[in-house]
Design a protein around this motif. Structure first.
Motif, PDB file in Angstrom:
ATOM      1  N   THR A 127       0.807  15.602  -1.089  1.00  0.00           N
ATOM      2  CA  THR A 127       1.534  16.803  -1.213  1.00  0.00           C
ATOM      3  C   THR A 127       0.887  18.056  -0.139  1.00  0.00           C
ATOM      4  N   SER A 128      -0.448  17.713  -0.211  1.00  0.00           N
ATOM      5  CA  SER A 128      -0.974  19.182   0.608  1.00  0.00           C
ATOM      6  C   SER A 128      -2.392  18.497   1.308  1.00  0.00           C
ATOM      7  N   CYS A 129      -2.681  19.456   2.134  1.00  0.00           N
ATOM      8  CA  CYS A 129      -4.001  18.897   2.962  1.00  0.00           C
ATOM      9  C   CYS A 129      -4.736  20.151   2.841  1.00  0.00           C
ATOM     10  N   PRO A 130      -6.224  20.007   3.285  1.00  0.00           N
ATOM     11  CA  PRO A 130      -7.238  20.922   3.049  1.00  0.00           C
ATOM     12  C   PRO A 130      -6.952  22.110   3.901  1.00  0.00           C
ATOM     13  N   LYS A 131      -7.690  23.313   3.637  1.00  0.00           N
ATOM     14  CA  LYS A 131      -7.546  24.360   4.594  1.00  0.00           C
ATOM     15  C   LYS A 131      -7.651  24.000   6.196  1.00  0.00           C
ATOM     16  N   ASN A 132      -6.864  24.438   6.932  1.00  0.00           N
ATOM     17  CA  ASN A 132      -6.994  24.423   8.303  1.00  0.00           C
ATOM     18  C   ASN A 132      -6.316  22.908   8.867  1.00  0.00           C
ATOM     19  N   ARG A 175      -5.371   2.848   2.508  1.00  0.00           N
ATOM     20  CA  ARG A 175      -6.381   1.845   2.213  1.00  0.00           C
ATOM     21  C   ARG A 175      -6.613   1.722   0.849  1.00  0.00           C
ATOM     22  N   GLY A 176      -6.259   2.685  -0.064  1.00  0.00           N
ATOM     23  CA  GLY A 176      -6.110   2.164  -1.532  1.00  0.00           C
ATOM     24  C   GLY A 176      -5.123   2.800  -2.345  1.00  0.00           C
ATOM     25  N   TRP A 177      -5.249   2.949  -3.500  1.00  0.00           N
ATOM     26  CA  TRP A 177      -4.308   3.581  -4.448  1.00  0.00           C
ATOM     27  C   TRP A 177      -3.870   5.058  -4.111  1.00  0.00           C
ATOM     28  N   ALA A 178      -4.873   5.642  -3.773  1.00  0.00           N
ATOM     29  CA  ALA A 178      -5.047   6.962  -3.466  1.00  0.00           C
ATOM     30  C   ALA A 178      -5.199   7.447  -2.180  1.00  0.00           C
ATOM     31  N   CYS A 179      -4.224   7.962  -1.520  1.00  0.00           N
ATOM     32  CA  CYS A 179      -4.453   8.121  -0.168  1.00  0.00           C
ATOM     33  C   CYS A 179      -5.384   9.407  -0.043  1.00  0.00           C
ATOM     34  N   THR A 180      -6.097   9.576   1.245  1.00  0.00           N
ATOM     35  CA  THR A 180      -7.072  10.544   1.257  1.00  0.00           C
ATOM     36  C   THR A 180      -6.692  11.553   2.452  1.00  0.00           C
ATOM     37  N   PRO A 181      -7.260  12.875   2.430  1.00  0.00           N
ATOM     38  CA  PRO A 181      -6.926  13.702   3.574  1.00  0.00           C
ATOM     39  C   PRO A 181      -7.684  13.005   4.765  1.00  0.00           C
ATOM     40  N   ALA A 182      -8.643  12.372   4.791  1.00  0.00           N
ATOM     41  CA  ALA A 182      -8.913  11.646   6.158  1.00  0.00           C
ATOM     42  C   ALA A 182      -7.914  10.881   6.591  1.00  0.00           C
ATOM     43  N   GLU A 183      -7.218  10.088   5.727  1.00  0.00           N
ATOM     44  CA  GLU A 183      -6.086   9.056   6.155  1.00  0.00           C
ATOM     45  C   GLU A 183      -4.910  10.076   6.626  1.00  0.00           C
ATOM     46  N   CYS A 184      -4.603  10.932   5.925  1.00  0.00           N
ATOM     47  CA  CYS A 184      -3.090  11.597   6.050  1.00  0.00           C
ATOM     48  C   CYS A 184      -3.114  13.045   6.602  1.00  0.00           C
ATOM     49  N   CYS A 185      -4.206  13.572   6.811  1.00  0.00           N
ATOM     50  CA  CYS A 185      -4.333  14.904   7.287  1.00  0.00           C
ATOM     51  C   CYS A 185      -4.901  14.985   8.595  1.00  0.00           C
ATOM     52  N   PHE A 189       1.692  13.249  11.487  1.00  0.00           N
ATOM     53  CA  PHE A 189       3.222  13.082  12.034  1.00  0.00           C
ATOM     54  C   PHE A 189       3.586  11.670  11.411  1.00  0.00           C
ATOM     55  N   ASN A 190       4.792  11.526  11.103  1.00  0.00           N
ATOM     56  CA  ASN A 190       5.388  10.320  10.576  1.00  0.00           C
ATOM     57  C   ASN A 190       4.498   9.603   9.313  1.00  0.00           C
ATOM     58  N   ALA A 191       4.185  10.496   8.325  1.00  0.00           N
ATOM     59  CA  ALA A 191       3.570  10.299   7.268  1.00  0.00           C
ATOM     60  C   ALA A 191       3.752   9.094   6.363  1.00  0.00           C
ATOM     61  N   SER A 192       5.327   8.574   6.215  1.00  0.00           N
ATOM     62  CA  SER A 192       5.992   7.638   5.680  1.00  0.00           C
ATOM     63  C   SER A 192       5.623   6.312   6.294  1.00  0.00           C
ATOM     64  N   GLY A 193       4.939   6.357   7.537  1.00  0.00           N
ATOM     65  CA  GLY A 193       4.667   4.963   8.375  1.00  0.00           C
ATOM     66  C   GLY A 193       3.324   4.837   8.349  1.00  0.00           C
ATOM     67  N   ILE A 194       2.297   5.677   7.718  1.00  0.00           N
ATOM     68  CA  ILE A 194       0.897   5.414   7.621  1.00  0.00           C
ATOM     69  C   ILE A 194       0.736   4.802   6.573  1.00  0.00           C
ATOM     70  N   ALA A 234       0.830  -1.305  -0.041  1.00  0.00           N
ATOM     71  CA  ALA A 234       0.039   0.114  -0.078  1.00  0.00           C
ATOM     72  C   ALA A 234       0.957   1.402   0.034  1.00  0.00           C
ATOM     73  N   PRO A 235       0.509   2.399  -0.701  1.00  0.00           N
ATOM     74  CA  PRO A 235       1.020   3.625  -0.626  1.00  0.00           C
ATOM     75  C   PRO A 235       1.068   3.988   0.746  1.00  0.00           C
ATOM     76  N   THR A 236       1.937   5.167   1.111  1.00  0.00           N
ATOM     77  CA  THR A 236       1.919   5.795   2.538  1.00  0.00           C
ATOM     78  C   THR A 236       1.583   7.272   2.237  1.00  0.00           C
ATOM     79  N   CYS A 237       1.295   7.917   3.401  1.00  0.00           N
ATOM     80  CA  CYS A 237       0.923   9.289   3.371  1.00  0.00           C
ATOM     81  C   CYS A 237       2.078   9.988   2.815  1.00  0.00           C
ATOM     82  N   ALA A 238       3.332   9.481   2.741  1.00  0.00           N
ATOM     83  CA  ALA A 238       4.220  10.353   2.227  1.00  0.00           C
ATOM     84  C   ALA A 238       3.862  10.846   0.798  1.00  0.00           C
TER      85      ALA A 238
END
Length: 210
Positions: free
Chosen positions: A135-140, A153-163, A145-150, A128-132
């Protein structure tokens, strides 16, 4: 004595010849068919019919050996691909839930053919890809933290997972503001630029009397 021995040997030879001749006459008189001269023909037929798809060494691309190959008997003395091989299943038959932790289904499951009649997670799941890759998160919001270790759940990471939601200036006390500054008026709705608020985020210059 020697003569008696020779007489007995001659007698034995004569008896043998007589037996062979009688057998030949019986064969002719009874009109035994020529097929009787070929014993074990039925055994050979049984051996051919007993040949099954376990003898198939390999199947062409995008096909696999059929299930229970020992139950599929071949018509001729050599099994054919048409008899023993079937279309290979694709990874569409593997659900997302089948993939182990930190893996996701392959990107093109309908074009990924499996090597046997049942697909495996090893064939149909990939890391699976990681949150690394985010490249950007929504406003606010800020990257976790530790994005490369998260792992996503799919081929495209989502803000809910990574932000994660950025902290507000409620976390900064008035005493943190330097001389000549004061806390911003709307501290609870002022979001900071990092995971920890600073006076630069949460303090503003005092108004002047000019």
């Amino acid at each position: 004595m020697a003569k008696a021995h020779l007489d007995r040997s001659a007698l034995k030879r004569n008896v043998f010849v007589i037996v062979v001749v009688v057998a030949a006459l019986v064969f002719l008189v009874e009109d035994v068919p020529f097929s009787a001269l070929l014993p074990h023909r039925h055994e050979l037929r049984e051996e051919v019919s007993a040949l099954n798809c376990t003898s198939m060494k390999a199947c062409p691309d995008s096909t696999v050996l059929r299930s229970n190959p020992a139950r599929k008997h071949c018509v001729a003395s050599v099994c054919t691909h048409e008899e023993c091989c079937v279309p290979a299943p694709t990874c569409e038959t593997v659900s997302d839930a089948t993939c182990p932790s930190r893996t996701v289904p392959v990107a093109d499951p309908s074009f990924t053919y499996c090597k046997a009649s049942v697909c495996t997670a090893k064939e149909c799941c990939t890391k699976a890809p990681t949150c690394a890759i985010m490249t950007s998160c929504p406003k606010n919001h800020l990257p976790r933290f530790n994005a490369s270790g998260i792992y996503c759940r799919g081929w495209a990471c989502t803000p809910a997972e990574c932000c994660t939601k950025a902290p507000t200036c409620d976390t900064v006390s008035a005493s943190s503001c330097a001389s000549g500054t004061r806390p911003v008026a709307d501290r609870s709705s002022t979001y900071c630029k990092a995971s920890k608020c600073t006076p630069k985020d949460c303090c503003s210059p005092l108004p002047s009397c000019d």
